[in-house]
Design a protein around this motif. Structure first.
Motif, PDB file in Angstrom:
ATOM      1  N   ARG A   1       0.830  -1.200   0.000  1.00 42.49           N
ATOM      2  CA  ARG A   1       0.000   0.000   0.000  1.00 42.49           C
ATOM      3  C   ARG A   1       0.869   1.258   0.000  1.00 42.49           C
ATOM      4  N   GLY A   2       1.894   1.268   0.824  1.00 46.55           N
ATOM      5  CA  GLY A   2       2.768   2.437   0.918  1.00 46.55           C
ATOM      6  C   GLY A   2       3.487   2.725  -0.394  1.00 46.55           C
ATOM      7  N   LEU A   3       3.946   1.669  -1.049  1.00 49.53           N
ATOM      8  CA  LEU A   3       4.616   1.853  -2.333  1.00 49.53           C
ATOM      9  C   LEU A   3       3.655   2.440  -3.365  1.00 49.53           C
ATOM     10  N   MET A   4       2.439   1.921  -3.400  1.00 49.96           N
ATOM     11  CA  MET A   4       1.471   2.428  -4.375  1.00 49.96           C
ATOM     12  C   MET A   4       1.060   3.862  -4.057  1.00 49.96           C
ATOM     13  N   GLU A   5       0.883   4.192  -2.777  1.00 48.98           N
ATOM     14  CA  GLU A   5       0.554   5.571  -2.420  1.00 48.98           C
ATOM     15  C   GLU A   5       1.692   6.509  -2.820  1.00 48.98           C
TER      16      GLU A   5
ATOM     17  N   GLY B   1       1.026   9.129  -5.564  1.00 48.81           N
ATOM     18  CA  GLY B   1       0.963  10.461  -4.973  1.00 48.81           C
ATOM     19  C   GLY B   1      -0.243  10.716  -4.098  1.00 48.81           C
ATOM     20  N   GLY B   2      -0.786   9.700  -3.462  1.00 50.40           N
ATOM     21  CA  GLY B   2      -1.920   9.896  -2.560  1.00 50.40           C
ATOM     22  C   GLY B   2      -2.509   8.585  -2.104  1.00 50.40           C
ATOM     23  N   GLU B   3      -3.620   8.678  -1.398  1.00 51.38           N
ATOM     24  CA  GLU B   3      -4.291   7.505  -0.863  1.00 51.38           C
ATOM     25  C   GLU B   3      -4.752   6.587  -1.995  1.00 51.38           C
TER      26      GLU B   3
END
Length: 123
Positions: A106-110, A114-116
């Motif tokens: 999740r953190g990599l994709m955010e 550039g966001g949630e």
């Protein structure tokens, strides 16, 4: 503690710090490469994102009775072969659902987007 033990402990601590610094430097350059590749291609392959044990659990979950493979359907690929595909819209409470929610994924994709992020679908 004797001088030799203190010296050995200090050397071990310095080696650990050097390893952390090397990983941080490598990650900095890797992040720039990931951003560039994602902007260019729309996807990235992140080697080492999951441990070998985690990959084994994902594979076992996919091939287990009642797992993803049992819900797959075949599609003609236009070249005379069949591609098996499974789709779902909500992350479940299993290994694959957790994969979409763990901070590394999740953190990599955010960070890349550039966001949630919101889980729309999985294949």
């Amino acid at each position: 503690m004797s001088y030799k033990r203190r010296a050995a402990a200090a050397a071990t601590a310095l080696a650990a710090l050097a390893a952390v610094a090397a990983r941080a430097t490598a990650w900095h350059f890797r992040r720039r490469t990931l951003q560039r590749d994602f902007a260019r291609d729309g996807y990235v392959i992140v080697r080492g994102l999951l441990t070998a044990e985690e990959v084994a659990r994902v594979n076992a979950s996919c091939s287990a009775e009642g797992g993803v493979a049992s819900h797959a359907y075949g599609r003609d690929d236009g070249l005379g072969r069949r591609t098996r595909l499974s789709l779902w819209n909500h992350p479940g409470n299993d290994v694959l659902g957790a994969l979409a929610r763990i901070p590394r994924t999740r953190g990599l994709m955010e960070w890349l987007l550039g966001g949630e992020v919101y889980h729309y679908h999985s294949k």
